[in-house]
Scaffold this motif. Structure first.
Motif, mmCIF file in Angstrom:
data_model
loop_
_atom_site.group_PDB
_atom_site.id
_atom_site.type_symbol
_atom_site.label_atom_id
_atom_site.label_comp_id
_atom_site.label_asym_id
_atom_site.label_seq_id
_atom_site.Cartn_x
_atom_site.Cartn_y
_atom_site.Cartn_z
ATOM 1 N N UNK A 54 0.832 -1.202 0.000
ATOM 2 C CA UNK A 54 0.000 0.000 0.000
ATOM 3 C C UNK A 54 0.867 1.253 0.000
ATOM 4 N N UNK A 55 1.938 1.237 0.766
ATOM 5 C CA UNK A 55 2.858 2.377 0.798
ATOM 6 C C UNK A 55 3.493 2.610 -0.571
ATOM 7 N N UNK A 56 3.940 1.543 -1.215
ATOM 8 C CA UNK A 56 4.534 1.687 -2.557
ATOM 9 C C UNK A 56 3.509 2.225 -3.554
ATOM 10 N N UNK A 57 2.267 1.769 -3.449
ATOM 11 C CA UNK A 57 1.230 2.253 -4.364
ATOM 12 C C UNK A 57 0.956 3.736 -4.154
ATOM 13 N N UNK A 58 0.918 4.165 -2.907
ATOM 14 C CA UNK A 58 0.685 5.584 -2.614
ATOM 15 C C UNK A 58 1.839 6.432 -3.117
ATOM 16 N N UNK A 59 3.082 5.976 -2.907
ATOM 17 C CA UNK A 59 4.240 6.724 -3.390
ATOM 18 C C UNK A 59 4.265 6.798 -4.913
ATOM 19 N N UNK A 60 3.866 5.718 -5.580
ATOM 20 C CA UNK A 60 3.818 5.728 -7.046
ATOM 21 C C UNK A 60 2.773 6.710 -7.540
#
Length: 140
Positions: A54-60
């Motif tokens: 979820x963190x990687x998706x938000x950063x992307x």
């Protein structure tokens, strides 16, 4: 701290886990509580993986949204006002950065007319500022 939400989320998960331990310890037998504790412990890697994904998706998405940012200025007067504010905030010519100024008004890597106007205004203003610092006769 970009990782603060992640840390707070993990704190909530751990606190909930300890709450479950206390709840089952009070309600059920010791064997059942240990069994439940073991099963719940196995879920931690899954929760950790989900939170990291979820963190990687938000950063992307943050990167994609940042690339398509709409300029917050709409006229030359707005650009001059923002440039004055930026100059007063920085305090001296030594700390001024063209890219930083353009980013602050939402004109990063944009081919729009307002971005071109902002670049031209900044460059012209900087040239005049530097010309104002030059001596007509240096005296040597």
């Amino acid at each position: 701290l970009p990782s603060l939400p992640m840390l707070m989320g993990m704190y909530g998960v751990v606190a909930s886990f300890f709450g479950l331990i206390a709840f089952f310890g009070l309600l059920f037998s010791e064997e059942y509580t240990w069994c439940c504790l073991a099963v719940c412990s196995l879920s931690f890697p899954v929760v950790w993986y989900a939170l990291m994904a979820l963190t990687r998706a938000v950063e992307a998405m943050e990167g994609v949204v940042g690339e398509h940012r709409v300029p917050i200025v709409t006229s030359a007067d707005d650009i001059y006002d923002k440039l004055r504010d930026y100059y007063l905030e920085c305090g001296s010519l030594q700390t001024l950065q063209r890219a930083e100024f353009l980013e602050s008004i939402g004109c990063v890597d944009s081919g729009s007319a307002i971005a071109s106007l902002a670049k031209t205004i900044y460059d012209d203003w900087m040239k005049k500022k530097i010309q104002g610092l030059l001596r007509q006769d240096p005296g040597f």
